[in-house]
Scaffold this active site. Structure first.
Site, PDB file in Angstrom:
ATOM      1  N   GLY A 180       0.826  -1.220   0.000  1.00 51.69           N
ATOM      2  CA  GLY A 180       0.000   0.000   0.000  1.00 51.69           C
ATOM      3  C   GLY A 180       0.851   1.258   0.000  1.00 51.69           C
ATOM      4  N   ALA A 181       1.908   1.252  -0.854  1.00 50.21           N
ATOM      5  CA  ALA A 181       2.872   2.365  -0.820  1.00 50.21           C
ATOM      6  C   ALA A 181       2.467   3.531  -1.714  1.00 50.21           C
ATOM      7  CB  ALA A 181       4.252   1.855  -1.240  1.00 50.21           C
ATOM      8  N   ASN A 182       1.322   3.420  -2.392  1.00 46.99           N
ATOM      9  CA  ASN A 182       0.973   4.501  -3.328  1.00 46.99           C
ATOM     10  C   ASN A 182       0.301   5.691  -2.656  1.00 46.99           C
ATOM     11  OD1 ASN A 182      -1.198   2.302  -3.430  1.00 46.99           O
ATOM     12  ND2 ASN A 182      -2.308   4.105  -4.125  1.00 46.99           N
ATOM     13  N   SER A 183      -0.080   5.547  -1.375  1.00 48.00           N
ATOM     14  CA  SER A 183      -0.695   6.715  -0.741  1.00 48.00           C
ATOM     15  C   SER A 183      -0.436   6.713   0.764  1.00 48.00           C
ATOM     16  CB  SER A 183      -2.199   6.753  -1.048  1.00 48.00           C
ATOM     17  OG  SER A 183      -2.918   5.992  -0.119  1.00 48.00           O
ATOM     18  N   GLY A 184      -0.796   7.853   1.395  1.00 53.30           N
ATOM     19  CA  GLY A 184      -0.770   7.947   2.864  1.00 53.30           C
ATOM     20  C   GLY A 184       0.567   7.606   3.504  1.00 53.30           C
TER      21      GLY A 184
ATOM     22  N   TYR B  72     -13.321  -4.025  11.590  1.00 51.92           N
ATOM     23  CA  TYR B  72     -12.040  -3.306  11.432  1.00 51.92           C
ATOM     24  C   TYR B  72     -11.200  -3.501  12.701  1.00 51.92           C
ATOM     25  CZ  TYR B  72      -8.621   0.420  10.645  1.00 51.92           C
ATOM     26  OH  TYR B  72      -7.439   1.142  10.483  1.00 51.92           O
TER      27      TYR B  72
HETATM   28  N1  LIG Z   1      -5.088   7.054   8.826  1.00 54.42           N
HETATM   29  C1  LIG Z   1      -5.201   6.735  10.100  1.00 54.42           C
HETATM   30  O1  LIG Z   1      -5.644   7.539  10.934  1.00 54.42           O
HETATM   31  C2  LIG Z   1      -4.776   5.376  10.581  1.00 54.42           C
HETATM   32  C3  LIG Z   1      -4.904   5.098  11.956  1.00 54.42           C
HETATM   33  C4  LIG Z   1      -4.535   3.842  12.412  1.00 54.42           C
HETATM   34  C5  LIG Z   1      -4.045   2.898  11.530  1.00 54.42           C
HETATM   35  N2  LIG Z   1      -3.930   3.177  10.198  1.00 54.42           N
HETATM   36  C6  LIG Z   1      -3.420   2.132   9.304  1.00 54.42           C
HETATM   37  O2  LIG Z   1      -2.401   2.664   8.472  1.00 54.42           O
HETATM   38  C7  LIG Z   1      -2.304   1.882   7.275  1.00 54.42           C
HETATM   39  C8  LIG Z   1      -2.153   2.811   6.083  1.00 54.42           C
HETATM   40  O3  LIG Z   1      -3.331   3.555   5.921  1.00 54.42           O
HETATM   41  P1  LIG Z   1      -3.369   5.080   5.446  1.00 54.42           P
HETATM   42  O4  LIG Z   1      -3.961   5.859   6.559  1.00 54.42           O
HETATM   43  O5  LIG Z   1      -2.072   5.485   4.894  1.00 54.42           O
HETATM   44  O6  LIG Z   1      -4.523   4.970   4.328  1.00 54.42           O
HETATM   45  P2  LIG Z   1      -4.502   5.025   2.730  1.00 54.42           P
HETATM   46  O7  LIG Z   1      -3.901   6.301   2.293  1.00 54.42           O
HETATM   47  O8  LIG Z   1      -5.875   4.705   2.321  1.00 54.42           O
HETATM   48  O9  LIG Z   1      -3.518   3.839   2.337  1.00 54.42           O
HETATM   49  C9  LIG Z   1      -3.929   2.503   2.318  1.00 54.42           C
HETATM   50  C10 LIG Z   1      -3.152   1.780   1.254  1.00 54.42           C
HETATM   51  O10 LIG Z   1      -3.557   0.401   1.260  1.00 54.42           O
HETATM   52  C11 LIG Z   1      -3.799   0.030  -0.073  1.00 54.42           C
HETATM   53  N3  LIG Z   1      -4.690  -1.114  -0.207  1.00 54.42           N
HETATM   54  C12 LIG Z   1      -6.008  -1.198   0.096  1.00 54.42           C
HETATM   55  N4  LIG Z   1      -6.491  -2.388  -0.261  1.00 54.42           N
HETATM   56  C13 LIG Z   1      -5.475  -3.088  -0.819  1.00 54.42           C
HETATM   57  C14 LIG Z   1      -5.353  -4.363  -1.390  1.00 54.42           C
HETATM   58  N5  LIG Z   1      -6.407  -5.183  -1.530  1.00 54.42           N
HETATM   59  N6  LIG Z   1      -4.158  -4.770  -1.850  1.00 54.42           N
HETATM   60  C15 LIG Z   1      -3.091  -3.945  -1.771  1.00 54.42           C
HETATM   61  N7  LIG Z   1      -3.140  -2.710  -1.251  1.00 54.42           N
HETATM   62  C16 LIG Z   1      -4.333  -2.283  -0.786  1.00 54.42           C
HETATM   63  C17 LIG Z   1      -4.394   1.281  -0.722  1.00 54.42           C
HETATM   64  O11 LIG Z   1      -4.372   1.163  -2.134  1.00 54.42           O
HETATM   65  P3  LIG Z   1      -5.414   1.993  -3.065  1.00 54.42           P
HETATM   66  O12 LIG Z   1      -4.885   3.394  -3.102  1.00 54.42           O
HETATM   67  O13 LIG Z   1      -5.355   1.277  -4.372  1.00 54.42           O
HETATM   68  O14 LIG Z   1      -6.741   1.902  -2.395  1.00 54.42           O
HETATM   69  C18 LIG Z   1      -3.434   2.319  -0.161  1.00 54.42           C
HETATM   70  O15 LIG Z   1      -2.239   2.325  -0.888  1.00 54.42           O
HETATM   71  C19 LIG Z   1      -3.549   1.001   7.244  1.00 54.42           C
HETATM   72  O16 LIG Z   1      -3.184  -0.308   7.617  1.00 54.42           O
HETATM   73  C20 LIG Z   1      -4.446   1.610   8.314  1.00 54.42           C
HETATM   74  O17 LIG Z   1      -5.302   0.659   8.910  1.00 54.42           O
HETATM   75  C21 LIG Z   1      -4.271   4.417   9.704  1.00 54.42           C
END
Ligand SMILES: NC(=O)c1ccc[n+]([C@@H]2O[C@H](COP(=O)([O-])OP(=O)(O)OC[C@H]3O[C@@H](n4cnc5c(N)ncnc54)[C@H](OP(=O)(O)O)[C@@H]3O)[C@@H](O)[C@H]2O)c1
Length: 357
Positions: free
Chosen positions: A83-87, A239
């Protein structure tokens, strides 16, 4: 005492007093934990004594460089970020490449992955990035990714299991597992267990970093009958159970990896404004408030980067971190019987799908 320690201490105190297995208490504790998290985000923006995330990332990179000064230059080090393309994953990939790792962006969408690759190259002026397609919602895709990786690389130094989905409507992976549990846990379980030989072969040790969440506390435990219960699907609880599975899996794996040169830790990255909330309708007013209080992806990636690179955590394994400090996980994640149960459940599920392929 730092602001981070204060927030972690408050959260640990809330956890120790309320995690009795009673649902109302768990919900109350979750609210208190989230409040502490968001207050920390706000205070860390206001408090000028808290160093910026980018300067802390630079510090970790400097410490890493100093610790690896004597490494043989001709050994190529490799890292994977799912999931390295965003966030958070995007920022983590940036840092790993700057630390000298050939950094593989393991992403499901080839166009988004290519865009991220181009941006990362432009941002860093570096070429050591590549894309390999990985859809964690398909065990066939996980197998294909592992095959492609092993055909090219003999060793793996860092695996960051970062990809995730949150609170999506009920749907299933290609293998019939509920989507949140399937992507967040089962896909990463299959990926990690198939890459263990490459990780063990890494010269100088390897690290696995599992991005979990504060949401792991927001459940009384993993209820195996509820995961696949479509009729009574509770997207919040699923979740939370998937994130508790991330922490429990980390601890189970740390036990299995004792005596090897591979470590594994899990973490809560903070409450961050990213694409993760795409399934949570918030509205314009809430969005404005979130933008004010939530931390950015740079700050959100800090603990992942710390666990992947910092010499401070050399040898640390089976721990749960928040704000770059080890803290208490959900008590069930420490229970060895719970760890063994999750391992068996995941192993059986993966084996069953493999048998039918
Ligand atoms: N944001 C927060 O406040 C928060 C808090 C606690 C934990 N987290 C955890 O942090 C991690 C990163 O999340 P983020 O906040 O950076 O969100 P994000 O920007 O939505 O990043 C999530 C990444 O996971 C990828 N992904 C989703 N489904 C996938 C699949 N089937 N196969 C491969 N890749 C997939 C997404 O790809 P697409 O772009 O193609 O959808 C995206 O690159 C997650 O595990 C999340 O649970 C986040």
């Amino acid at each position: 005492m730092t602001l981070a320690s204060v927030a972690n201490t408050i959260q640990s105190m809330v956890l120790s007093r309320t995690n009795t297995g009673s649902k109302p208490l768990v919900l109350l504790a979750s609210g208190a934990q989230l409040f502490t998290d968001i207050s920390y985000g706000l205070l860390s923006k206001i408090d000028r004594s808290v160093p910026s995330a980018s300067s802390r990332i630079d510090r970790i990179l400097m410490d890493h460089r100093d610790a690896h000064r004597d490494d043989t230059a001709d050994v190529q080090k490799v890292a994977i970020v799912t999931g390295a393309n965003s966030g958070i994953g995007f920022v983590t990939a940036n840092a790993l490449a700057r630390a000298g790792y050939q950094t593989i962006l393991a992403c499901r969408n080839p166009e988004l992955a290519q865009e991220a690759l181009d941006t990362l190259k432009r941002q860093t002026g570096l070429e050591n990035f590549e894309v390999m397609q990985l859809d964690l919602a398909s065990l066939e895709s996980v197998n294909g990714f592992v095959k492609q990786f092993k055909a090219k690389y003999e060793t793996l130094d860092i695996l960051v299991n970062n990809a995730g989905v949150m609170m999506c409507p009920y749907s299933q992976t290609k293998d019939g597992t509920e989507m949140q549990f399937g992507i967040n846990h089962i896909g990463h379980f299959a990926l990690t267990t198939q890459l263990l030989d490459s990780l063990k072969a890494a010269k100088g040790g390897a690290r696995i970093v599992n991005v979990a969440s504060l949401a792991s506390y927001m459940t009384t435990g993993i209820d195996y009958s509820a995961i696949e219960d479509k009729e009574n699907y509770d997207r919040n609880n699923n979740y939370a159970m998937a994130k508790l599975a991330n922490v429990t899996f980390s601890n189970a794996l740390a036990r299995k990896l004792q005596g090897t040169n591979v470590t594994v830790n899990s973490l809560h990255p903070g409450s961050i404004k990213t694409n993760l909330t795409r399934h949570v309708g918030t509205g314009a007013i809430m969005d404005t408030i979130f933008n004010m209080v939530l931390i950015d992806a740079q700050a959100g990636a800090l603990t992942s980067i710390y666990l992947a690179l910092s010499p401070d955590v050399e040898g640390a394994s089976g721990k749960y971190y928040s704000r770059c400090e080890a803290t208490n996980p959900h008590p069930k994640a420490l229970d060895e019987a719970e760890q063994d149960r999750l391992w068996k459940y995941s192993e059986n599920l993966v084996a069953k799908k493999h048998a039918s392929m």
